[in-house]
Design an enzyme around this catalytic site. Structure first.
Site, PDB file in Angstrom:
ATOM      1  N   LYS A  98      -7.554  -0.603  11.179  1.00 11.09           N
ATOM      2  CA  LYS A  98      -6.915  -1.068   9.940  1.00 11.09           C
ATOM      3  C   LYS A  98      -5.664  -0.257   9.666  1.00 11.09           C
ATOM      4  O   LYS A  98      -4.628  -0.788   9.238  1.00 11.09           O
ATOM      5  CB  LYS A  98      -7.896  -0.965   8.767  1.00 11.09           C
ATOM      6  CG  LYS A  98      -7.366  -1.529   7.453  1.00 11.09           C
ATOM      7  CD  LYS A  98      -6.635  -0.503   6.618  1.00 11.09           C
ATOM      8  CE  LYS A  98      -6.128  -1.102   5.318  1.00 11.09           C
ATOM      9  NZ  LYS A  98      -5.300  -0.155   4.531  1.00 11.09           N
ATOM     10  N   GLU A 131       0.829  -1.206   0.000  1.00 12.16           N
ATOM     11  CA  GLU A 131       0.000   0.000   0.000  1.00 12.16           C
ATOM     12  C   GLU A 131       0.862   1.254   0.000  1.00 12.16           C
ATOM     13  O   GLU A 131       1.709   1.439   0.879  1.00 12.16           O
ATOM     14  CB  GLU A 131      -0.934  -0.006   1.210  1.00 12.16           C
ATOM     15  CG  GLU A 131      -1.882   1.175   1.220  1.00 12.16           C
ATOM     16  CD  GLU A 131      -2.926   1.077   2.310  1.00 12.16           C
ATOM     17  OE1 GLU A 131      -3.415   2.128   2.762  1.00 12.16           O
ATOM     18  OE2 GLU A 131      -3.260  -0.057   2.719  1.00 12.16           O
ATOM     19  N   ASP A 135       3.745 -14.464  11.718  1.00  9.68           N
ATOM     20  CA  ASP A 135       2.425 -14.818  11.202  1.00  9.68           C
ATOM     21  C   ASP A 135       1.473 -13.642  11.372  1.00  9.68           C
ATOM     22  O   ASP A 135       0.880 -13.451  12.433  1.00  9.68           O
ATOM     23  CB  ASP A 135       1.913 -16.050  11.960  1.00  9.68           C
ATOM     24  CG  ASP A 135       0.611 -16.601  11.396  1.00  9.68           C
ATOM     25  OD1 ASP A 135      -0.063 -15.883  10.630  1.00  9.68           O
ATOM     26  OD2 ASP A 135       0.266 -17.748  11.728  1.00  9.68           O
ATOM     27  N   HIS A 161      -2.186  10.437   0.488  1.00 12.90           N
ATOM     28  CA  HIS A 161      -2.286   9.086  -0.056  1.00 12.90           C
ATOM     29  C   HIS A 161      -2.230   9.100  -1.574  1.00 12.90           C
ATOM     30  O   HIS A 161      -1.530   8.294  -2.191  1.00 12.90           O
ATOM     31  CB  HIS A 161      -3.587   8.436   0.413  1.00 12.90           C
ATOM     32  CG  HIS A 161      -3.799   7.060  -0.131  1.00 12.90           C
ATOM     33  ND1 HIS A 161      -3.117   5.966   0.348  1.00 12.90           N
ATOM     34  CD2 HIS A 161      -4.596   6.604  -1.122  1.00 12.90           C
ATOM     35  CE1 HIS A 161      -3.486   4.891  -0.308  1.00 12.90           C
ATOM     36  NE2 HIS A 161      -4.384   5.253  -1.212  1.00 12.90           N
TER      37      HIS A 161
END
Length: 441
Positions: free
Chosen positions: A280, A85, A296, A393
């Site tokens: 998130k 991202e 993990d 962004h």
């Protein structure tokens, strides 16, 4: 149209790719070429990757970047991050620089206990089961001595076994709830091996227990497995500074910035729709470091999100407050990580990532990962309450749009400069590139 295939796992890698091309690829030759382009030219390295999982056909690359200038408990770190991202690494780097000038990040490991459970069905007298468990508990510990000997030499091992009655949730359902200390290992294989041994001993002891009737002897073990919910394996990270030091925003006063920031985080505390996106953003930072260090990230995600809903409502993982004219921003999360075993000694880039972090212990890595999450959250909330999230962004996303349009090196240079003082939108970039190309022709 694809058909079921038998014996796929027994095919060679070349044969698997041929089968895929015949059944799925629109352009067979191009599809095969793309897969093979991502093979490593070093045959031994490629074989290593092939053997990580089953049915390997190629390697799937993610960018590995670094975010420098993180001061954690007085020590400077450069943090490796594996993520696709755009803007994540840049945002983390900006947050690191911002807080390095204000005392840096402060962290502490609260606890390191990991959990595993033997889930079983018992149809009998609860009092008898409790007495039985008390009697065999020493045998349960003793049965693990050969499995835990090396871990115990390093100061770890199994630290507790408790009988848990869950019949209020499900008829006849009980657990052996076990706690472990696995030190620098994530410990999944160790814990699961111990649990399976405990399940065997539980059934054997029940079969020989004279106070049980025949039905009570028939303890049915459903499964034995570690839990990725580790609320007692937690770490805290924090930044703080005088409100007056929050003086980098041109549109808001330091006091206004601090108050608006606290309000934004409080909204994520009470509104689940916002909390999910808020968290998130935290996981952008956490997952990127977890992945770069060979841990993990699915287990980490599951455990952290469960922790966010521990009181029955999903809430923000971070907390912001103003105490005596001081801005305090913190996060407390469960993190079960390892720096030995697994991919840490196999994947070359994982080994390098750990070297970049100065070969951390598992406790060190817990603190580093928590800081990455807090930094990412600070950067995101800061953008939301000031310029808005899209400005930064989409600046980072500009290159992705240009690559989608097969922009040349010269075009990339031109449009990077062209959009320097403009809001980037997908539509505007496409329009600008098309107009530029028409003018060039």
């Amino acid at each position: 149209m694809s058909k079921p295939v038998k014996g796929f796992s027994k095919l060679s890698k070349e044969e698997k790719i041929t089968w895929l091309s015949e059944h799925y690829f629109n352009d067979k030759e191009k599809g095969i070429d793309v897969l093979k382009k991502y093979w490593n030219s070093d045959e031994r390295l490629q074989q290593l990757h092939d053997e990580f999982i089953e049915n390997t056909i190629s390697n799937y690359y993610l960018p590995l970047g670094v975010a420098p200038n993180f001061m954690i408990n007085g020590k400077i770190y450069t943090i490796p991050m594996a993520i696709e991202e755009s803007s994540v690494v840049a945002a983390a780097s900006r947050a690191a620089k911002f807080w390095m000038d204000r005392g840096g990040f402060h962290t502490k490991v609260i606890a390191t206990e990991k959990i595993g459970q033997v889930h079983f069905i018992y149809r009998g007298d609860k009092g008898k089961l409790s007495q039985f468990f008390t009697k065999i508990k020493p045998h349960l510990f003793a049965s693990l001595e050969d499995l835990t000997v090396n871990m115990r030499k390093r100061g770890g091992g199994i630290t507790g076994i408790e009988l848990v009655d869950k019949t209020d949730a499900m008829p006849d359902y009980f657990q052996l709830h076990c706690s472990f200390e696995t030190l620098d290992a994530m410990g999944a294989n160790f814990i699961n091996s111990c649990l399976e041994r405990l399940a065997d001993v539980l059934q054997q002891e029940a079969d020989q227990h004279t106070d049980f009737n025949d039905d009570e002897k028939d303890i049915q073990v459903v499964m034995s497995i570690l839990s990725n919910y580790v609320p007692d394996c937690r770490v805290k990270a924090e930044v703080r500074c005088p409100v007056a030091a929050l003086n980098e925003d041109k549109e808001l006063t330091p006091a206004s910035f601090a108050n608006k920031f606290v309000q934004a985080v409080n909204i994520a505390q009470v509104e689940p729709f916002r909390a999910v996106t808020h968290n998130k953003g935290i996981m952008n930072g956490i997952d990127a470091v977890v992945l770069a260090t060979g841990n993990d990230f699915r287990a980490v995600e599951a455990g952290i999100h469960a922790y966010a809903a521990r009181d029955g409502q999903y809430r923000s993982l971070s907390k912001a407050e103003i105490i005596d004219d001081e801005f305090v921003f913190s996060i407390e999360i469960p993190l079960a990580l390892g720096t030995v075993g697994g991919l840490t000694k196999l994947h070359p880039l994982v080994k390098l990532s750990l070297e970049i972090l100065d070969d951390p212990t598992a406790k060190d890595l817990m603190q580093i990962v928590a800081v990455a999450g807090l930094a990412q959250n600070f950067a995101a909330v800061r953008s939301l309450i000031t310029t808005g999230i899209q400005k930064g962004h989409m600046k980072m996303h500009l290159m992705n749009i240009l690559n989608q349009m097969d922009a040349s090196k010269e075009e990339k240079t031109y449009f990077t400069q062209y959009f320097q003082d403009k809001v980037v939108t997908h539509r505007d970039v496409i329009s600008a590139v098309e107009n530029y190309r028409k003018a060039q022709n």
